[in-house]
Design an enzyme around this catalytic site. Structure first.
Site, mmCIF file in Angstrom:
data_model
loop_
_atom_site.group_PDB
_atom_site.id
_atom_site.type_symbol
_atom_site.label_atom_id
_atom_site.label_comp_id
_atom_site.label_asym_id
_atom_site.label_seq_id
_atom_site.Cartn_x
_atom_site.Cartn_y
_atom_site.Cartn_z
ATOM 1 N N ASP A 4 12.725 2.754 12.270
ATOM 2 C CA ASP A 4 12.042 1.740 13.342
ATOM 3 C C ASP A 4 11.063 2.428 13.966
ATOM 4 O O ASP A 4 11.304 2.986 14.892
ATOM 5 C CB ASP A 4 13.013 1.086 13.854
ATOM 6 C CG ASP A 4 12.704 -0.133 14.669
ATOM 7 O OD1 ASP A 4 11.533 -0.331 14.817
ATOM 8 O OD2 ASP A 4 13.543 -1.012 15.200
ATOM 9 N N ILE A 5 9.545 2.235 13.667
ATOM 10 C CA ILE A 5 8.540 2.755 14.283
ATOM 11 C C ILE A 5 8.531 2.232 15.764
ATOM 12 O O ILE A 5 7.679 2.878 16.458
ATOM 13 C CB ILE A 5 7.411 2.653 13.697
ATOM 14 C CG1 ILE A 5 7.037 1.059 13.227
ATOM 15 C CG2 ILE A 5 7.267 3.408 12.325
ATOM 16 C CD1 ILE A 5 5.587 0.909 12.701
ATOM 17 N N LYS B 220 -5.008 -5.175 15.557
ATOM 18 C CA LYS B 220 -5.276 -4.111 14.889
ATOM 19 C C LYS B 220 -6.306 -3.114 15.326
ATOM 20 O O LYS B 220 -6.575 -2.119 15.430
ATOM 21 C CB LYS B 220 -5.755 -4.223 13.328
ATOM 22 C CG LYS B 220 -4.593 -4.857 12.679
ATOM 23 C CD LYS B 220 -3.244 -4.185 12.368
ATOM 24 C CE LYS B 220 -3.899 -2.850 11.368
ATOM 25 N NZ LYS B 220 -2.700 -2.044 11.240
ATOM 26 N N TYR C 132 -4.221 -11.056 15.125
ATOM 27 C CA TYR C 132 -4.176 -10.039 13.965
ATOM 28 C C TYR C 132 -5.094 -8.866 14.315
ATOM 29 O O TYR C 132 -4.945 -7.895 14.315
ATOM 30 C CB TYR C 132 -3.848 -10.561 12.635
ATOM 31 C CG TYR C 132 -4.016 -9.363 11.724
ATOM 32 C CD1 TYR C 132 -2.945 -8.352 11.634
ATOM 33 C CD2 TYR C 132 -5.126 -9.401 10.641
ATOM 34 C CE1 TYR C 132 -3.050 -7.307 10.416
ATOM 35 C CE2 TYR C 132 -5.029 -8.203 9.730
ATOM 36 C CZ TYR C 132 -4.248 -7.407 9.766
ATOM 37 O OH TYR C 132 -4.225 -6.592 8.632
ATOM 38 N N LEU D 31 0.885 -1.249 -0.136
ATOM 39 C CA LEU D 31 0.177 0.020 -0.007
ATOM 40 C C LEU D 31 0.999 1.346 -0.185
ATOM 41 O O LEU D 31 0.528 2.254 -0.504
ATOM 42 C CB LEU D 31 -0.973 -0.104 1.261
ATOM 43 C CG LEU D 31 -1.817 1.198 1.412
ATOM 44 C CD1 LEU D 31 -2.551 1.564 0.336
ATOM 45 C CD2 LEU D 31 -2.679 0.961 2.714
#
Length: 311
Positions: free
Chosen positions: A45-46, A137, A133, A13
């Site tokens: 690197d978040i 999220k 997952y 994306l």
């Protein structure tokens, strides 16, 4: 000058979004990546709170799009700490840093926040994720909304688009098995494809167009807040996707439908997302699947595709 930071710009994306935003002559785009940094992408690197703070302070974006995540359900199931670090904690860190600069933050989420039993799902429907997952999220959505007022969550379903690797999308990941099943060898078996779970494949250039329209509203001082959703409108199982891929590739594939779920990690049956909130704002674009997938296949570097290619 309107400045946008795209976090995770090297992904499926992220690349489509950067390509879309590059067409805005009066906008400045700064892109970040973790493993695939380079001349056009800042290494970030978040998970590193200090590095995130320094990046936001230095670049001072007007808007931030978080396209980085751990999106593989099986990985999230087996390594929930990694899923939390990328999908929850990093979102909070980015939102907090951006909030101090007055930036609008758009965080990408998933249809997997729903259990798939009562579609279609509106943006205000009650989430009930089935796997790690989806849970991570959903927690990431809450981390954003709890941290920053000037923020928005965009939920998306199964994505596909221009790719550098078959495995980048659950759509194109079917191609090698489809091609193998088309072999003339009598020893080759038919490829079994899931015919149970219903998905709504969504083209990444369309999503990028939607995000650009959302960013335009932010640039005009009309920032969208809360939760919005965007989805393709063609329901299909992986078996049906495989049939259409085989047609696009002009392959006589041998495919067998599997009508019961077989994934080790539970997946929802049908998480169709209602896109009406964005549609009401005049936002949206949908490219027909057969048209879009041919564009994807035409651009794939076949030399590295394991010999798979159009007939």
């Amino acid at each position: 000058m309107f400045k946008v930071a795209v976090i995770g710009a090297s992904g499926l994306l992220g690349r489509a979004l950067v390509d879309e935003l590059a067409q805005q002559a009066d906008w400045q785009v700064v892109s970040t990546a973790f493993r695939r940094a380079g001349p056009s992408r800042v290494a970030l690197d978040i998970r590193d709170e200090q590095a995130v703070g320094q990046f936001i302070e230095r670049e001072a974006p007007d808007a931030l799009v978080i396209a980085a995540a751990e999106r593989r359900p099986d990985i999230c199931e087996n390594d929930p700490a990694l899923a939390r670090a990328l999908n929850v904690d990093a979102v909070r860190t980015l939102a907090a840093a951006a909030g101090q600069r007055g930036a609008w933050v758009l965080s990408i989420s998933t249809d997997y926040v729903f259990d798939g039993t009562h579609p279609p799902y509106r943006h205000d429907a009650l989430p009930a994720p089935l796997n790690a997952y989806g849970r991570s999220k959903l927690e990431g959505e809450r981390a954003l909304t709890e941290t920053i007022e000037l923020g928005c969550v965009l939920r998306l379903p199964l994505l596909y688009g221009p790719t550098v690797d078959w495995a980048e999308s659950a759509v194109t990941s079917l191609v090698p098995a489809i091609a193998a099943s088309a072999s003339d060898s009598p020893d080759v078996k038919a490829a079994t494809m899931d015919a149970w779970a219903i998905r709504y494949p969504t083209f990444t250039p369309d999503v990028a167009f939607v995000i650009r329209q959302m960013l335009e509203r932010r640039a005009r001082g009309e920032a969208i807040r809360g939760i919005v959703q965007w989805s393709g409108d063609e329901p299909m199982t992986k078996y049906e996707i495989a049939i259409r891929l085989a047609e696009a590739l002009q392959l006589e594939a041998r495919l067998t439908p599997q009508h019961t779920p077989t994934d080790a990690t539970p997946r929802p049956h049908n998480c169709h997302l209602d896109s009406s909130r964005l549609e009401a704002l005049g936002i949206g674009r949908r490219t027909p699947f057969d048209t879009a997938i041919r564009q994807v296949l035409a651009k794939f570097p076949w030399q590295g595709g394991g010999g798979v290619g159009p007939a």
